[in-house]
Design an enzyme around this catalytic site. Structure first.
Site, PDB file in Angstrom:
ATOM      1  N   GLU A 131       4.690 -23.438 -22.739  1.00 28.08           N
ATOM      2  CA  GLU A 131       5.430 -23.695 -21.492  1.00 28.08           C
ATOM      3  C   GLU A 131       4.796 -24.912 -20.819  1.00 28.08           C
ATOM      4  OE1 GLU A 131       5.547 -20.065 -19.201  1.00 28.08           O
ATOM      5  OE2 GLU A 131       6.770 -19.050 -20.722  1.00 28.08           O
ATOM      6  N   PRO A 132       5.432 -25.459 -19.776  1.00 22.69           N
ATOM      7  CA  PRO A 132       4.843 -26.647 -19.144  1.00 22.69           C
ATOM      8  C   PRO A 132       3.398 -26.409 -18.686  1.00 22.69           C
ATOM      9  CG  PRO A 132       7.088 -26.335 -18.379  1.00 22.69           C
ATOM     10  CD  PRO A 132       6.770 -25.144 -19.228  1.00 22.69           C
ATOM     11  N   THR A 162       9.333 -28.084 -31.348  1.00 21.53           N
ATOM     12  CA  THR A 162       9.656 -28.911 -32.510  1.00 21.53           C
ATOM     13  C   THR A 162      10.989 -28.410 -33.060  1.00 21.53           C
ATOM     14  OG1 THR A 162       7.312 -29.172 -32.965  1.00 21.53           O
ATOM     15  CG2 THR A 162       8.819 -29.681 -34.771  1.00 21.53           C
ATOM     16  N   GLN A 295     -20.277 -53.072 -50.848  1.00 24.07           N
ATOM     17  CA  GLN A 295     -20.722 -51.676 -50.875  1.00 24.07           C
ATOM     18  C   GLN A 295     -20.254 -50.904 -49.624  1.00 24.07           C
ATOM     19  OE1 GLN A 295     -24.933 -50.577 -50.570  1.00 24.07           O
ATOM     20  NE2 GLN A 295     -24.716 -49.625 -52.578  1.00 24.07           N
ATOM     21  N   ILE A 353     -10.171 -50.547 -43.014  1.00 20.45           N
ATOM     22  CA  ILE A 353     -10.142 -51.317 -44.265  1.00 20.45           C
ATOM     23  C   ILE A 353      -9.042 -52.377 -44.210  1.00 20.45           C
ATOM     24  CG2 ILE A 353      -9.512 -51.109 -46.726  1.00 20.45           C
ATOM     25  CD1 ILE A 353     -11.139 -48.478 -46.776  1.00 20.45           C
ATOM     26  N   GLY A 356      -7.130 -56.627 -39.461  1.00 17.19           N
ATOM     27  CA  GLY A 356      -6.095 -56.887 -38.446  1.00 17.19           C
ATOM     28  C   GLY A 356      -4.732 -56.387 -38.877  1.00 17.19           C
ATOM     29  N   GLU A 379      -0.374 -26.053 -33.405  1.00 14.50           N
ATOM     30  CA  GLU A 379      -0.801 -24.732 -33.923  1.00 14.50           C
ATOM     31  C   GLU A 379      -2.217 -24.386 -33.462  1.00 14.50           C
ATOM     32  OE1 GLU A 379       1.482 -23.068 -35.553  1.00 14.50           O
ATOM     33  OE2 GLU A 379       2.829 -24.664 -36.157  1.00 14.50           O
TER      34      GLU A 379
HETATM   35  C1  LIG Z   1       4.320 -32.880 -30.945  1.00 11.76           C
HETATM   36  C2  LIG Z   1       4.080 -31.477 -30.546  1.00 11.76           C
HETATM   37  C3  LIG Z   1       4.848 -30.455 -31.086  1.00 11.76           C
HETATM   38  C4  LIG Z   1       4.660 -29.128 -30.662  1.00 11.76           C
HETATM   39  N1  LIG Z   1       5.479 -28.143 -31.158  1.00 11.76           N
HETATM   40  C5  LIG Z   1       5.402 -26.876 -30.638  1.00 11.76           C
HETATM   41  C6  LIG Z   1       6.336 -25.861 -31.028  1.00 11.76           C
HETATM   42  O1  LIG Z   1       7.185 -26.069 -31.903  1.00 11.76           O
HETATM   43  N2  LIG Z   1       6.280 -24.654 -30.398  1.00 11.76           N
HETATM   44  C7  LIG Z   1       5.343 -24.373 -29.458  1.00 11.76           C
HETATM   45  O2  LIG Z   1       5.341 -23.253 -28.942  1.00 11.76           O
HETATM   46  N3  LIG Z   1       4.429 -25.312 -29.079  1.00 11.76           N
HETATM   47  C8  LIG Z   1       4.442 -26.550 -29.653  1.00 11.76           C
HETATM   48  N4  LIG Z   1       3.536 -27.522 -29.273  1.00 11.76           N
HETATM   49  C9  LIG Z   1       2.567 -27.202 -28.227  1.00 11.76           C
HETATM   50  C10 LIG Z   1       1.161 -27.065 -28.746  1.00 11.76           C
HETATM   51  O3  LIG Z   1       1.026 -25.857 -29.450  1.00 11.76           O
HETATM   52  C11 LIG Z   1       0.220 -27.143 -27.535  1.00 11.76           C
HETATM   53  O4  LIG Z   1       0.270 -28.472 -27.051  1.00 11.76           O
HETATM   54  C12 LIG Z   1      -1.198 -26.768 -27.897  1.00 11.76           C
HETATM   55  O5  LIG Z   1      -1.279 -25.397 -28.181  1.00 11.76           O
HETATM   56  C13 LIG Z   1      -2.178 -27.105 -26.759  1.00 11.76           C
HETATM   57  O6  LIG Z   1      -1.719 -26.620 -25.544  1.00 11.76           O
HETATM   58  P1  LIG Z   1      -1.668 -27.563 -24.247  1.00 11.76           P
HETATM   59  O7  LIG Z   1      -1.009 -28.832 -24.653  1.00 11.76           O
HETATM   60  O8  LIG Z   1      -1.068 -26.786 -23.147  1.00 11.76           O
HETATM   61  O9  LIG Z   1      -3.177 -27.872 -23.924  1.00 11.76           O
HETATM   62  P2  LIG Z   1      -4.135 -26.950 -23.021  1.00 11.76           P
HETATM   63  O10 LIG Z   1      -4.068 -25.552 -23.470  1.00 11.76           O
HETATM   64  O11 LIG Z   1      -3.841 -27.243 -21.586  1.00 11.76           O
HETATM   65  O12 LIG Z   1      -5.551 -27.548 -23.402  1.00 11.76           O
HETATM   66  C14 LIG Z   1      -6.035 -28.789 -22.876  1.00 11.76           C
HETATM   67  C15 LIG Z   1      -7.430 -29.048 -23.458  1.00 11.76           C
HETATM   68  O13 LIG Z   1      -8.323 -27.979 -23.064  1.00 11.76           O
HETATM   69  C16 LIG Z   1      -8.880 -27.375 -24.216  1.00 11.76           C
HETATM   70  N5  LIG Z   1      -9.030 -25.939 -23.964  1.00 11.76           N
HETATM   71  C17 LIG Z   1      -8.087 -25.062 -23.541  1.00 11.76           C
HETATM   72  N6  LIG Z   1      -8.607 -23.841 -23.410  1.00 11.76           N
HETATM   73  C18 LIG Z   1      -9.912 -23.924 -23.769  1.00 11.76           C
HETATM   74  C19 LIG Z   1     -10.989 -22.978 -23.860  1.00 11.76           C
HETATM   75  N7  LIG Z   1     -10.820 -21.677 -23.571  1.00 11.76           N
HETATM   76  N8  LIG Z   1     -12.213 -23.443 -24.263  1.00 11.76           N
HETATM   77  C20 LIG Z   1     -12.393 -24.749 -24.572  1.00 11.76           C
HETATM   78  N9  LIG Z   1     -11.413 -25.679 -24.505  1.00 11.76           N
HETATM   79  C21 LIG Z   1     -10.195 -25.261 -24.115  1.00 11.76           C
HETATM   80  C22 LIG Z   1      -7.886 -27.646 -25.338  1.00 11.76           C
HETATM   81  O14 LIG Z   1      -8.513 -27.570 -26.615  1.00 11.76           O
HETATM   82  C23 LIG Z   1      -7.451 -29.061 -24.993  1.00 11.76           C
HETATM   83  O15 LIG Z   1      -8.425 -29.982 -25.440  1.00 11.76           O
HETATM   84  C24 LIG Z   1       3.669 -28.834 -29.724  1.00 11.76           C
HETATM   85  C25 LIG Z   1       2.859 -29.867 -29.208  1.00 11.76           C
HETATM   86  C26 LIG Z   1       3.051 -31.169 -29.620  1.00 11.76           C
HETATM   87  C27 LIG Z   1       2.190 -32.257 -29.024  1.00 11.76           C
END
Ligand SMILES: Cc1cc2nc3c(=O)[nH]c(=O)nc-3n(C[C@H](O)[C@H](O)[C@H](O)COP(=O)(O)OP(=O)(O)OC[C@H]3O[C@@H](n4cnc5c(N)ncnc54)[C@H](O)[C@@H]3O)c2cc1C
Length: 401
Positions: A131-132, A162, A295, A353, A356, A379
């Site tokens: 979700e957002p 996706t 190398q 590698i 530019g 994931e």
């Molecule tokens: C191109 C794309 C396709 C996607 N497709 C799908 C889809 O088909 N279906 C779907 O459901 N989702 C999808 N996603 C969503 C994706 O699964 C999430 O973006 C991902 O799980 C991370 O969640 P977030 O972006 O809310 O980041 P956040 O959860 O807000 O995390 C932000 C940062 O904080 C870190 N963090 C969060 N919690 C912790 C913790 N407890 N300890 C340490 N670090 C933490 C995270 O590792 C990250 O670095 C997609 C995302 C992208 C970019």
């Protein structure tokens, strides 16, 4: 043929499927991938070709018209496809996860309704947890499904789907209060709803809007969207498995096989980056000889190839573990973590590698450089994988003091 990333112990059918997919990738994907990606164009012809090859039904049981293949076969096909263009593997991946969830958790009626058409690629799946306001923290989901007679009324906003536009079946995770009083732990009060819709954008079904494609830095061609549910009504028989409260578990099961798939994508992209790097290094001359004879460049190639081998071995191990019926969350988490990190590093070395020219859109490595970071996030991020790995290790190596 390639020396790297070979897999021992495959049967004749697996070898034949892989040879066919590799041929398709070399002839139909690699020559057009970069052009399509730069135009952010959906690869319609490639998808039609994949349908003909039966790839949309690769793991769907034969009784439903699929090929009934293993997770390993599937992951090796994904590796080949991602070697050609990562976005194409993304088109199959969410479809595969939804088909897997239906096979594992669906009611008989749900399997009979969807799996035969999914095997043909007529029904195409997307899955939606994020979700957002959340991605990693699935327990914080706020989208809600409320029972109303023979229907559920769904409200909420989803993010990052996706194939959100091109799919016609979306597995959506929502909170559901029915039978789960206040205070029920979040993972026991969530439900997966199967939402059928028209492909496309705008209001694709009364109460359901797919606003449009999110503009991304890479992973183009495949559509990634939001999804808005505003009093969306769906029949009660579209609760996955027929029982509410099991959605979290069902989605985590789907994501676990999805992780092997993302690891396989990392392997495929890394292989392609190595191929591009090793080829360029023998053509480009500096100081009177091919740079491959310096190398420092040879060491880079050695490191890249070692990473390609290591990631492939871990990915294959994770897939085989699942195929054997054993729990594979540790192996899948490790494979996903290692393959995505190594992929980013191998791509960066291949980029260096190229000097530019790696910065020019005329060279394929430019595309790979923008694609690799997505694997660090999708994931489950690297941090989330490490949390899963760490927790499992503490279960396995419990202190016996
Ligand atoms: C191109 C794309 C396709 C996607 N497709 C799908 C889809 O088909 N279906 C779907 O459901 N989702 C999808 N996603 C969503 C994706 O699964 C999430 O973006 C991902 O799980 C991370 O969640 P977030 O972006 O809310 O980041 P956040 O959860 O807000 O995390 C932000 C940062 O904080 C870190 N963090 C969060 N919690 C912790 C913790 N407890 N300890 C340490 N670090 C933490 C995270 O590792 C990250 O670095 C997609 C995302 C992208 C970019």
């Amino acid at each position: 043929m390639t020396r790297l990333a070979q897999t021992a112990g495959l049967n004749d059918i697996q070898r034949e499927i892989l040879a066919t997919v590799r041929d398709f990738v070399d002839k139909e994907i690699i020559p057009v991938a970069t052009q399509l990606e730069h135009r952010d164009e959906y690869p319609t012809e490639i998808v039609e070709g994949l349908k003909e090859l039966g790839l949309f039904g690769l793991m769907i049981p034969e009784e439903y018209g699929g090929l009934g293949e293993s997770l390993l076969t599937y992951a090796l096909c994904v590796e080949e496809i991602a070697r050609g263009w990562m976005s194409v593997s993304g088109i199959i991946n969410t479809h595969f996860i939804v088909a897997y969830m239906l096979k594992q958790h669906g009611t008989q009626e749900q399997r009979d309704t969807f799996l035969p058409r999914m095997a043909l690629g007529e029904v195409r799946g997307a899955f939606s947890m994020s979700e957002p306001a959340l991605g990693s923290d699935v327990s914080a989901i706020s989208s809600k499904g409320v029972r109303d007679g023979d229907e559920y009324v769904l409200n909420g906003q989803k993010m990052w789907l996706t194939n959100g536009g091109t799919s016609n079946l979306v597995a959506v995770l929502c909170r559901s209060d029915e039978g789960h009083p206040e205070g029920t732990p979040p993972h026991k009060s969530m439900t997966t709803f199967l939402i059928e819709k028209e492909p496309g954008f705008g209001e694709v079904r009364p109460g359901l809007t797919i606003p449009g494609k999110i503009d991304k830095m890479g992973y183009k061609g495949v559509d990634t969207t939001e999804l808005i549910m505003d009093d969306l009504r769906i029949p009660a028989n579209r609760v996955l498995g027929g029982t509410t409260g099991r959605g979290f578990y069902q989605m985590m099961d789907g994501v676990e096989v999805g992780r092997v798939n993302v690891a396989a994508r990392g392997c495929g992209v890394a292989q392609r980056a190595f191929e591009l790097g090793v080829s360029y290094a023998q053509q480009r001359h500096t100081f009177g000889k091919p740079i491959a004879e310096h190398q420092a460049i040879q060491f880079k190639l050695a490191e890249m190839a070692t990473k390609v081998e290591a990631a492939h071995a871990m990915m294959v191990n994770a897939a085989r573990k699942k195929d054997s019926g054993e729990r594979n969350d540790l192996e899948a988490g490790m494979a996903k973590y290692l393959a995505s990190e190594y992929c980013k590093e191998v791509v960066e070395d291949a980029f260096r590698i190229h000097g530019g020219y790696g910065f020019s859109k005329e060279y394929e490595i430019e595309r790979l450089y923008r694609e690799a970071p997505m694997l660090l996030i999708g994931e489950g991020t690297a941090e989330i994988q490490k949390m899963i790995i760490g927790r499992r290790l503490l279960e396995e190596y419990r202190f016996q003091g």
